[in-house]
Design a protein around this motif. Structure first.
Motif, PDB file in Angstrom:
ATOM      1  N   LEU A  14      55.238  20.117 -48.244  1.00 40.90           N
ATOM      2  CA  LEU A  14      54.581  19.677 -47.022  1.00 40.90           C
ATOM      3  C   LEU A  14      54.469  18.161 -47.035  1.00 40.90           C
ATOM      4  O   LEU A  14      54.010  17.579 -48.007  1.00 40.90           O
ATOM      5  N   LEU A  15      54.905  17.552 -45.942  1.00 42.10           N
ATOM      6  CA  LEU A  15      54.814  16.100 -45.847  1.00 42.10           C
ATOM      7  C   LEU A  15      54.215  15.723 -44.506  1.00 42.10           C
ATOM      8  O   LEU A  15      54.491  16.369 -43.484  1.00 42.10           O
ATOM      9  N   PRO A  16      53.385  14.693 -44.471  1.00 39.95           N
ATOM     10  CA  PRO A  16      52.916  14.219 -43.176  1.00 39.95           C
ATOM     11  C   PRO A  16      54.111  13.812 -42.316  1.00 39.95           C
ATOM     12  O   PRO A  16      55.090  13.274 -42.821  1.00 39.95           O
ATOM     13  N   PHE A  17      54.040  14.083 -41.036  1.00 41.68           N
ATOM     14  CA  PHE A  17      55.141  13.759 -40.142  1.00 41.68           C
ATOM     15  C   PHE A  17      54.703  12.664 -39.192  1.00 41.68           C
ATOM     16  O   PHE A  17      53.741  12.815 -38.464  1.00 41.68           O
ATOM     17  N   ALA A  18      55.444  11.580 -39.223  1.00 43.41           N
ATOM     18  CA  ALA A  18      55.071  10.417 -38.413  1.00 43.41           C
ATOM     19  C   ALA A  18      55.598  10.593 -36.996  1.00 43.41           C
ATOM     20  O   ALA A  18      56.581  10.000 -36.593  1.00 43.41           O
ATOM     21  N   GLY A  19      54.967  11.442 -36.232  1.00 38.51           N
ATOM     22  CA  GLY A  19      55.368  11.672 -34.857  1.00 38.51           C
ATOM     23  C   GLY A  19      54.215  12.285 -34.112  1.00 38.51           C
ATOM     24  O   GLY A  19      53.059  12.156 -34.482  1.00 38.51           O
ATOM     25  N   LYS A  20      54.524  12.989 -33.043  1.00 37.07           N
ATOM     26  CA  LYS A  20      53.480  13.591 -32.250  1.00 37.07           C
ATOM     27  C   LYS A  20      52.708  14.644 -33.030  1.00 37.07           C
ATOM     28  O   LYS A  20      51.519  14.824 -32.842  1.00 37.07           O
ATOM     29  N   SER A  21      53.405  15.373 -33.862  1.00 34.44           N
ATOM     30  CA  SER A  21      52.789  16.512 -34.531  1.00 34.44           C
ATOM     31  C   SER A  21      53.023  16.444 -36.031  1.00 34.44           C
ATOM     32  O   SER A  21      54.055  15.955 -36.475  1.00 34.44           O
ATOM     33  N   GLN A  22      52.037  16.913 -36.801  1.00 35.77           N
ATOM     34  CA  GLN A  22      52.294  17.072 -38.226  1.00 35.77           C
ATOM     35  C   GLN A  22      52.984  18.409 -38.390  1.00 35.77           C
ATOM     36  O   GLN A  22      52.355  19.450 -38.486  1.00 35.77           O
ATOM     37  N   ASP A 308      52.425  22.740 -24.890  1.00 32.36           N
ATOM     38  CA  ASP A 308      52.560  21.282 -24.833  1.00 32.36           C
ATOM     39  C   ASP A 308      51.418  20.568 -25.549  1.00 32.36           C
ATOM     40  O   ASP A 308      51.644  19.615 -26.312  1.00 32.36           O
ATOM     41  N   TYR A 309      50.177  21.015 -25.329  1.00 33.65           N
ATOM     42  CA  TYR A 309      49.023  20.359 -25.946  1.00 33.65           C
ATOM     43  C   TYR A 309      48.999  20.574 -27.463  1.00 33.65           C
ATOM     44  O   TYR A 309      48.581  19.684 -28.211  1.00 33.65           O
ATOM     45  N   SER A 310      49.411  21.745 -27.902  1.00 34.87           N
ATOM     46  CA  SER A 310      49.420  21.977 -29.356  1.00 34.87           C
ATOM     47  C   SER A 310      50.371  20.996 -30.035  1.00 34.87           C
ATOM     48  O   SER A 310      50.063  20.460 -31.109  1.00 34.87           O
ATOM     49  N   TYR A 311      51.478  20.707 -29.388  1.00 35.67           N
ATOM     50  CA  TYR A 311      52.441  19.766 -29.960  1.00 35.67           C
ATOM     51  C   TYR A 311      51.926  18.331 -29.869  1.00 35.67           C
ATOM     52  O   TYR A 311      51.915  17.600 -30.871  1.00 35.67           O
ATOM     53  N   SER A 312      51.463  17.937 -28.687  1.00 37.07           N
ATOM     54  CA  SER A 312      51.033  16.551 -28.513  1.00 37.07           C
ATOM     55  C   SER A 312      49.752  16.242 -29.276  1.00 37.07           C
ATOM     56  O   SER A 312      49.514  15.079 -29.641  1.00 37.07           O
ATOM     57  N   ASN A 313      48.933  17.252 -29.577  1.00 34.76           N
ATOM     58  CA  ASN A 313      47.695  17.029 -30.328  1.00 34.76           C
ATOM     59  C   ASN A 313      47.878  17.140 -31.839  1.00 34.76           C
ATOM     60  O   ASN A 313      46.899  17.093 -32.589  1.00 34.76           O
ATOM     61  N   GLY A 314      49.116  17.294 -32.287  1.00 33.97           N
ATOM     62  CA  GLY A 314      49.384  17.188 -33.722  1.00 33.97           C
ATOM     63  C   GLY A 314      49.374  18.480 -34.500  1.00 33.97           C
ATOM     64  O   GLY A 314      49.292  18.461 -35.731  1.00 33.97           O
ATOM     65  N   TYR A 315      49.485  19.624 -33.806  1.00 37.21           N
ATOM     66  CA  TYR A 315      49.504  20.902 -34.519  1.00 37.21           C
ATOM     67  C   TYR A 315      50.936  21.288 -34.867  1.00 37.21           C
ATOM     68  O   TYR A 315      51.899  20.760 -34.315  1.00 37.21           O
ATOM     69  N   ALA A 316      51.070  22.229 -35.784  1.00 36.61           N
ATOM     70  CA  ALA A 316      52.383  22.560 -36.333  1.00 36.61           C
ATOM     71  C   ALA A 316      53.057  23.724 -35.624  1.00 36.61           C
ATOM     72  O   ALA A 316      54.183  24.079 -35.967  1.00 36.61           O
ATOM     73  N   GLY A 317      52.377  24.329 -34.652  1.00 33.86           N
ATOM     74  CA  GLY A 317      53.001  25.431 -33.953  1.00 33.86           C
ATOM     75  C   GLY A 317      52.028  26.155 -33.058  1.00 33.86           C
ATOM     76  O   GLY A 317      50.800  25.950 -33.129  1.00 33.86           O
ATOM     77  N   CYS A 318      52.575  27.033 -32.207  1.00 35.26           N
ATOM     78  CA  CYS A 318      51.778  27.779 -31.243  1.00 35.26           C
ATOM     79  C   CYS A 318      52.401  29.168 -31.083  1.00 35.26           C
ATOM     80  O   CYS A 318      53.563  29.282 -30.673  1.00 35.26           O
ATOM     81  N   LEU A 319      51.632  30.214 -31.422  1.00 39.01           N
ATOM     82  CA  LEU A 319      52.117  31.596 -31.356  1.00 39.01           C
ATOM     83  C   LEU A 319      51.210  32.412 -30.436  1.00 39.01           C
ATOM     84  O   LEU A 319      50.173  32.918 -30.876  1.00 39.01           O
TER      85      LEU A 319
END
Length: 443
Positions: A14-22, A308-319
């Motif tokens: 697991l690595l921090p991701f420098a973008g919209k989402s970790q 869209d919000y789960s991605y833009s707010n930095g979450y890793a996925g939405c199921l």
């Protein structure tokens, strides 16, 4: 003709991701888990022969799973969450004292098939082991009593995680779904049943299972927390019950007792108080990637907003919940939104085993030699060049039923007696650290 079969062993980190989402870094690639909960076809009865309820027999239905996976793949999904034991009414097996004695007949063959079928549809899989409703059938002893926990680890969990360590699309083991509903003395929790499970007992159980997975495979571990409410210490939440500190302390300071990513659920009863959609992951002080493992309703947020919000707010996925649940199908409520999200975010959604790190240098390769097309009803010779830790060979049909099994030991050739049904079969080679396989067609 000889076929070379690669053993797939994933390098997971697991690595921090420098973008919209970790994002979740799996096998060297960053993914946003864009998918759905299936979560079951027959609740608690999908895998293995069962001796109680439903008249016994086997509830596995290959065609249903294959069609389901096809729907999800064609709608842009890359990840599914599947429930395994559920409330442990039918699997695994227990003795009269409540100790686990093993897995049901055909359980592993059925699970082999569902994982391989999901792989064929380019779907990552999270296997959710237990549901909080296990207290309804008196199975809380597996959580409260460490000897019963250990019986499950030794007889069921460890054999499973070792078997599937090399299964490229299995990304995580989820220990239990929404445990807070049966945990006593946490604010707002403990509302279901009378299992009398304390906070420390549940944390210890999760820690022991997490340690068993981490000691026997390289897969991730998570818990399906019922709400952000119990996964953060930021007001109005009441605490993170699944942090490294809480699990390691409850699990006798075992360094392998930790989660690799958090998983939270969201429904409209949480309104905006415990919503991942109106604040970022960082706002809630979460120190690991976070999957929104269940989400539903559309009172506050449309499904498109939830993706869209789960991605833009930095979450890793939405199921979203769910492809099928309790006989009701909600698939058409969100499948177009899932596809739309994939279209806009292809680079973080596209998954196949081919994009992962696929080989571990310390493991030898093996070959399975067999004619691709075999006449039905005729015996055939299967020749294998085994590696030193090869354990067994099995053949399963498209219904997940075992049609042949043999321990390899020092044997290199197997005379397979005639299989009278035409169709596709899987030859599965079990090794110490996992399984790999080859498809054959019998005409």
């Amino acid at each position: 003709m000889k076929y070379k079969i690669k053993i797939i062993l994933l390098f997971l980190f697991l690595l921090p991701f420098a973008g919209k989402s970790q994002l979740l870094n799996y096998g060297g690639t960053n993914f946003f888990l864009n998918g759905t909960n299936i979560a079951w076809n027959n609740y608690g009865w999908d895998f293995g022969d069962n001796t109680a309820g439903y008249g016994g027999g086997n509830g596995y239905d290959h065609a249903w799973w294959d069609n389901t996976f096809s729907d999800i793949e064609n709608s842009g999904g890359n990840c599914i969450r599947i429930w395994v034991h559920c409330k442990a009414e039918h699997n695994p097996l227990f003795d009269a004292n409540g100790k686990c004695t093993g897995l049901n007949n055909n359980f592993l063959s059925n699970l082999d098939d569902v994982l391989l079928t999901a792989e064929n549809h380019n779907l990552m899989v999270i296997l959710s082991l237990f549901d909080f409703q296990l207290v309804d059938v008196g199975r809380q002893g597996i959580i409260k009593d460490t000897s019963k926990t250990n019986s499950y680890l030794q007889k069921a969990l460890i054999p499973m995680v070792q078997r599937y360590n090399a299964q490229c699309n299995l990304i995580a083991w989820e220990i239990i779904n929404e445990p807070e509903w049966i945990m006593q003395s946490i604010p707002g929790g403990g509302t279901h049943g009378s299992g009398g499970i304390s906070i420390l007992q549940m944390q210890r159980f999760v820690g022991m299972c997490a340690s068993a997975v981490h000691n026997n495979s390289s897969k991730y571990v998570t818990v399906g927390s019922a709400s952000l409410k119990w996964n953060s210490s930021i007001t109005p939440c009441v605490g993170n019950y699944w942090s490294n500190t809480t699990l390691k302390t409850a699990a006798y300071n075992d360094n392998k007792a930790y989660l690799d990513f958090y998983q939270i659920h969201y429904y409209d009863w949480m309104a905006n108080s415990f919503s991942p959609y109106n604040n970022s992951k960082n706002h809630w002080g979460l120190d690991k990637p976070v999957l929104i493992g269940e989400t539903g309703n559309e009172g506050y947020y449309t499904y498109q907003q939830q993706y869209d919000y789960s991605y833009s707010n930095g979450y890793a996925g939405c199921l979203p919940w769910a492809y099928k649940s309790g006989g009701a199908a909600f698939w058409t409520d969100f499948n177009s939104e899932m596809n739309s999200f994939k279209t806009s975010n292809t680079t973080v959604v596209n998954f196949s085993c081919a994009v992962l790190s696929t080989e571990h240098s310390s493991l030898e390769k093996s070959t399975i030699s067999v004619a691709t097309l075999i006449e039905k009803g005729k015996d055939f010779i299967l020749t294998i060049t085994p590696i030193s830790n090869t354990k067994s060979i099995r053949i399963i049909d498209t219904k997940g039923q075992e049609r042949y099994f043999a321990f390899t030991e020092n044997k290199h050739e197997f005379n397979i007696k005639g299989i009278n049904e035409a169709g596709m079969y899987s030859i599965i080679l079990e090794i110490e650290k996992g399984i790999f396989y080859k498809k054959i067609i019998i005409e």
